[in-house]
Design an enzyme around this catalytic site. Structure first.
Site, mmCIF file in Angstrom:
data_model
loop_
_atom_site.group_PDB
_atom_site.id
_atom_site.type_symbol
_atom_site.label_atom_id
_atom_site.label_comp_id
_atom_site.label_asym_id
_atom_site.label_seq_id
_atom_site.Cartn_x
_atom_site.Cartn_y
_atom_site.Cartn_z
ATOM 1 C CG HIS A 1 -4.204 -1.614 -0.679
ATOM 2 N ND1 HIS A 1 -4.797 -0.378 -0.481
ATOM 3 C CD2 HIS A 1 -3.738 -2.019 0.536
ATOM 4 C CE1 HIS A 1 -4.672 -0.052 0.797
ATOM 5 N NE2 HIS A 1 -4.046 -1.022 1.426
ATOM 6 C CB SER B 1 -0.949 0.005 1.191
ATOM 7 O OG SER B 1 -0.215 -0.011 2.384
ATOM 8 C CE LYS C 1 -7.335 -1.422 2.916
ATOM 9 N NZ LYS C 1 -7.369 -0.496 4.050
HETATM 10 N N1 PLP Z 1 -4.067 -5.701 4.952
HETATM 11 C C1 PLP Z 1 -3.683 -4.600 4.257
HETATM 12 C C2 PLP Z 1 -2.670 -4.749 3.160
HETATM 13 C C3 PLP Z 1 -4.242 -3.348 4.542
HETATM 14 O O1 PLP Z 1 -3.871 -2.262 3.867
HETATM 15 C C4 PLP Z 1 -5.211 -3.267 5.585
HETATM 16 C C5 PLP Z 1 -5.825 -1.956 5.952
HETATM 17 O O2 PLP Z 1 -5.199 -0.957 6.111
HETATM 18 C C6 PLP Z 1 -5.562 -4.419 6.271
HETATM 19 C C7 PLP Z 1 -4.973 -5.625 5.940
HETATM 20 C C8 PLP Z 1 -6.596 -4.382 7.358
HETATM 21 O O3 PLP Z 1 -7.861 -4.284 6.763
HETATM 22 P P1 PLP Z 1 -9.134 -3.889 7.643
HETATM 23 O O4 PLP Z 1 -9.244 -2.402 7.592
HETATM 24 O O5 PLP Z 1 -10.282 -4.596 7.007
HETATM 25 O O6 PLP Z 1 -8.869 -4.396 9.023
#
Ligand code: PLP
Length: 441
Positions: A256, A228, A287
């Protein structure tokens, strides 16, 4: 330590504590029944904790890494109202890739579910927290990813926290990209498998680690599909080749990517033609898929069955609320019906990337809607982001420790809901602030 001096320098009584420190020990009814010396020891412990916390907060402020939160007073979207700023602000920092967070059909589905299925379940799934809506969403998501089954969690953070401990034991090995998301790192910490960290997207280092793990019972390669901070895409083909050569399974976190990468928006595995070679996917509903909340694992049915029996964030946390479930279901249905929204996001991403590059900026990554405008200096990134807000464009500067030292940037995120005019206004604001700060000529 200054707080210890503070404690010994005062004849310690309840009244010697500040109001906030006293409030840390409420409720006090039980405590008040203690002896005076037990009470003062208890207050001393609280005062010490408070001093330690305040010292920690000061360290964060002094390092310039304090994360302030801007307050949005509208719904999420390409244009938002922000407390303290006049008029509508163009928003380029949400993960609302497909603009579904406030899509009328998604919102309507939530409203209807609120009426028919209530606000929440007051229960974990296995006691009395599973509704037909949850089963329908699990089926729809499994169909979307073309996997056997799906299990929902309250977040993808939970999905990552709940997977590895269940799947891997001390006889197994997990091979993880060094820049994987924090929730993956935490999830792996909870499992007892041998842990091997390979250099970021480095296939030759992964191969070395796979060789090291040959004596383990099972091997699992773990990577973000898209990282990200840079918007860079994992070399999944190479990873799958190595996994097959050295007898490993492949896991990807698709937060993402789900909904918009690949010809039908199925994700990184579709983009790189390896849908049948990636075994387990975790992703988020928070997201691109409506943006409310929730996460999930998709994969082989026996694994999903086992997660329902053993995964701690699933077993010991409340079921997802019906309106959240219904919003996500509608979002996924929209994507199953058409890839038009995803395509429109790609076109806008390329418009932004091309115009910014022509203007002289360096944009990391290639075709992903995460477009990091590379600036290098942390202070410059903050100043430019502040100036952009004055021009009505909301972007955020990222600096160390979120990204490596010397690699500060403003991360721009494109949404299908942006119009071409929105994109052009954002580019114009970058040109104006970039010239002001000498980033471009
Ligand atoms: N994995 C990645 C790569 C993320 O960017 C995020 C969120 O920022 C998460 C997991 C966690 O997702 P959630 O917001 O559903 O807990």
């Amino acid at each position: 330590m200054p707080h210890l001096i503070y404690l010994t320098a005062h004849n310690f009584t309840v009244m010697s504590l500040g109001k906030a420190a006293r409030s840390l020990v409420t409720p006090v009814r039980g405590v008040l029944r203690c002896s005076a010396s037990a009470l003062s020891r208890s207050y001393a412990a609280v005062a010490e904790a408070r001093a330690v916390i305040e010292h920690e907060l000061e360290t964060i402020r002094a390092a310039g890494t304090w994360k302030a939160e801007r307050i949005i007073t509208s719904k999420q979207g390409p244009q938002i109202s922000v407390d303290g700023s006049r008029g509508n602000i163009l928003n380029f920092c949400a993960n609302n890739y497909l603009g579904l967070s406030s899509h009328p059909e998604v919102v309507q589905a939530g409203i209807e579910a609120l009426k028919t299925h209530g606000a929440g379940l007051s229960s974990v799934r296995f006691i009395c927290g599973t509704q037909d809506l949850h089963k329908k969403l699990e089926q729809t998501v499994a169909e979307f990813h073309q996997r056997e089954d799906c299990i929902l969690y309250a977040s993808c953070f939970d999905a990552n926290a709940g997977l590895f401990e269940v799947l891997l034991g001390p006889d197994d090995a997990v091979l993880s990209d060094e820049l994987n998301h924090a929730s993956i790192i935490d999830g792996i910490r909870l499992c007892r498998a041998k842990r091997l960290r390979y250099k970021h997207m480095d296939l030759s280092d992964l191969e070395t680690k796979l060789k090291e793990a040959q004596s383990s019972r099972m091997r699992l390669v773990v990577t973000d599909g898209v990282f990200s901070m840079d918007g860079d895409v994992a070399p999944l083909r190479g990873i799958c080749d190595l996994a097959e050569q050295y007898g490993a399974m492949v896991f990807i976190d698709e937060c993402h990517a789900t909904g918009f990468l690949g010809p039908r928006g199925r994700g990184t595995d579709e983009l790189l033609g390896v849908m049948d070679r990636v075994h387990i996917i975790n992703s988020t509903l928070g997201k691109a898929l409506g943006g409310a909340a929730g996460g999930y694992t998709v994969g082989p049915k026996p694994l999903i069955d086992l997660l329902r029996q053993r995964s701690r964030p699933y077993l010991f946390s409340n079921a997802l609320p019906p309106p959240v479930v219904a919003c996500a279901t509608r979002a996924v249905e929209l994507l199953l019906a058409s890839n038009e929204i995803a395509q429109s996001m790609t076109a806008k991403t390329m418009r932004f990337r091309n115009k910014m590059t022509q203007a002289g900026f360096t944009i990391a990554g290639s075709a992903h809607p995460i477009c990091p405008v590379m600036l290098g200096d942390a202070r410059l990134a903050t100043l430019m982001a502040d100036d952009m807000l004055k021009l009505g464009v909301y972007v955020i500067g990222f600096s160390y420790p979120v990204v490596p030292k010397g690699k500060a940037r403003i991360r721009v995120q494109i949404s299908a809901a942006h119009t071409d005019e929105d994109i052009d206004r954002c580019v114009d604001a970058f040109i104006q602030t970039g010239r002001k700060h000498g980033v471009i000529s």
